[in-house]
Design a protein around this motif. Structure first.
Motif, mmCIF file in Angstrom:
data_model
loop_
_atom_site.group_PDB
_atom_site.id
_atom_site.type_symbol
_atom_site.label_atom_id
_atom_site.label_comp_id
_atom_site.label_asym_id
_atom_site.label_seq_id
_atom_site.Cartn_x
_atom_site.Cartn_y
_atom_site.Cartn_z
ATOM 1 N N LEU A 39 0.967 -0.979 -0.109
ATOM 2 C CA LEU A 39 -0.029 0.076 -0.063
ATOM 3 C C LEU A 39 0.864 1.338 -0.129
ATOM 4 C CD1 LEU A 39 -2.390 -0.951 2.878
ATOM 5 C CD2 LEU A 39 -2.992 -1.148 0.334
ATOM 6 N N THR A 43 -1.182 5.587 3.493
ATOM 7 C CA THR A 43 -2.326 4.584 3.890
ATOM 8 C C THR A 43 -1.769 3.825 5.221
ATOM 9 O OG1 THR A 43 -1.881 2.776 2.553
ATOM 10 C CG2 THR A 43 -3.613 4.235 1.738
ATOM 11 N N PHE A 55 -10.968 2.984 3.364
ATOM 12 C CA PHE A 55 -9.823 2.580 2.397
ATOM 13 C C PHE A 55 -10.386 1.231 2.034
ATOM 14 C CE2 PHE A 55 -6.306 0.231 1.978
ATOM 15 C CZ PHE A 55 -5.511 0.725 0.986
ATOM 16 N N LYS A 58 -13.102 1.198 -0.421
ATOM 17 C CA LYS A 58 -13.076 1.823 -1.743
ATOM 18 C C LYS A 58 -11.608 1.296 -2.531
ATOM 19 C CE LYS A 58 -15.172 6.253 -0.571
ATOM 20 N NZ LYS A 58 -15.083 7.405 -0.348
ATOM 21 N N ASP A 59 -10.521 1.702 -2.155
ATOM 22 C CA ASP A 59 -9.277 1.390 -2.692
ATOM 23 C C ASP A 59 -8.816 -0.113 -2.927
ATOM 24 O OD1 ASP A 59 -8.626 3.848 -2.863
ATOM 25 O OD2 ASP A 59 -8.034 4.261 -0.916
ATOM 26 N N LEU A 60 -9.026 -0.812 -1.575
ATOM 27 C CA LEU A 60 -8.492 -1.948 -1.649
ATOM 28 C C LEU A 60 -9.557 -2.921 -2.307
ATOM 29 C CD1 LEU A 60 -6.502 -4.462 -0.506
ATOM 30 C CD2 LEU A 60 -8.202 -4.748 1.343
ATOM 31 N N VAL A 62 -11.453 -2.137 -4.972
ATOM 32 C CA VAL A 62 -11.277 -1.823 -6.201
ATOM 33 C C VAL A 62 -9.999 -2.538 -6.790
ATOM 34 C CG1 VAL A 62 -10.717 0.005 -7.895
ATOM 35 C CG2 VAL A 62 -12.550 0.151 -6.267
ATOM 36 N N ALA A 63 -8.892 -2.730 -6.080
ATOM 37 C CA ALA A 63 -7.726 -3.375 -6.290
ATOM 38 C C ALA A 63 -7.947 -4.903 -6.436
ATOM 39 C CB ALA A 63 -6.546 -3.048 -5.227
ATOM 40 N N GLN A 68 -16.237 -0.990 -5.944
ATOM 41 C CA GLN A 68 -16.405 -0.471 -4.788
ATOM 42 C C GLN A 68 -17.239 -1.273 -3.909
ATOM 43 O OE1 GLN A 68 -16.772 3.760 -4.119
ATOM 44 N NE2 GLN A 68 -14.944 4.146 -5.194
#
Length: 160
Positions: A39, A43, A55, A58-60, A62-63, A68
């Motif tokens: 990351l 973060t 986080f 959204k971010d994790l 999506v990855a 989301q």
């Protein structure tokens, strides 16, 4: 007469299933840790629980799943519920109720993944998952992940 070979857990299918789920959860935990280690440095400085969970949503998410989470709820006492209305690992097997028994395999890995990422961010957690029905119709409520976060001094393992 030839003796037939039996799997060592064939006499205890419930125990074999629990062991299998535990292995999948452990694999997910390690993957979550590895993702957490990669990351961005900013973060790793998250200290507020809500920021960490945003986080994850959204971010994790999506990855890993290219989408989301659909919602995040809290009781403001350390328990959070994340909801994904079209969880990508279950959508392909959603053609019938006969596959409902396969859902825990996908959820166990994902619980471990989330718990491992939280661990890397400095949060010990208990992560559980539930699914009410597979996404076979418009009324499907999706997968729910419940989180309870503990102080870094509390050592608990993830559970499904």
């Amino acid at each position: 007469m030839a003796a037939s070979a039996q799997h060592p857990y064939s006499q205890f299918p419930h125990q074999a299933q629990k062991i299998g789920l535990s292995i999948l959860e452990s694999m997910g935990f390690r993957v979550g840790q590895a993702l957490g280690e990669r990351l961005p440095q900013e973060t790793l400085g998250f200290r507020e629980e809500l920021d960490v969970l945003k986080f994850l949503c959204k971010d994790l998410w999506v990855a890993v799943f290219h989408k989301q989470m659909d919602s995040l709820h809290t009781d403001h006492q350390g328990t959070y519920v994340l909801q994904d209305n079209s969880f990508p690992l279950l959508v392909p097997i959603a053609s019938g109720l006969q596959y409902m028994e396969e859902a825990p395999k996908f959820l166990a890995f994902t619980c471990g993944l989330l718990c491992g990422a939280l661990s890397t961010l400095g949060f010990q957690s208990l992560v559980t998952a539930s699914v009410t029905a597979l996404p076979a119709c418009e009324s499907w409520r999706g997968c729910l992940w419940g989180f309870t976060l503990f102080s870094p001094r509390t050592h608990l393992t993830c559970g499904t």
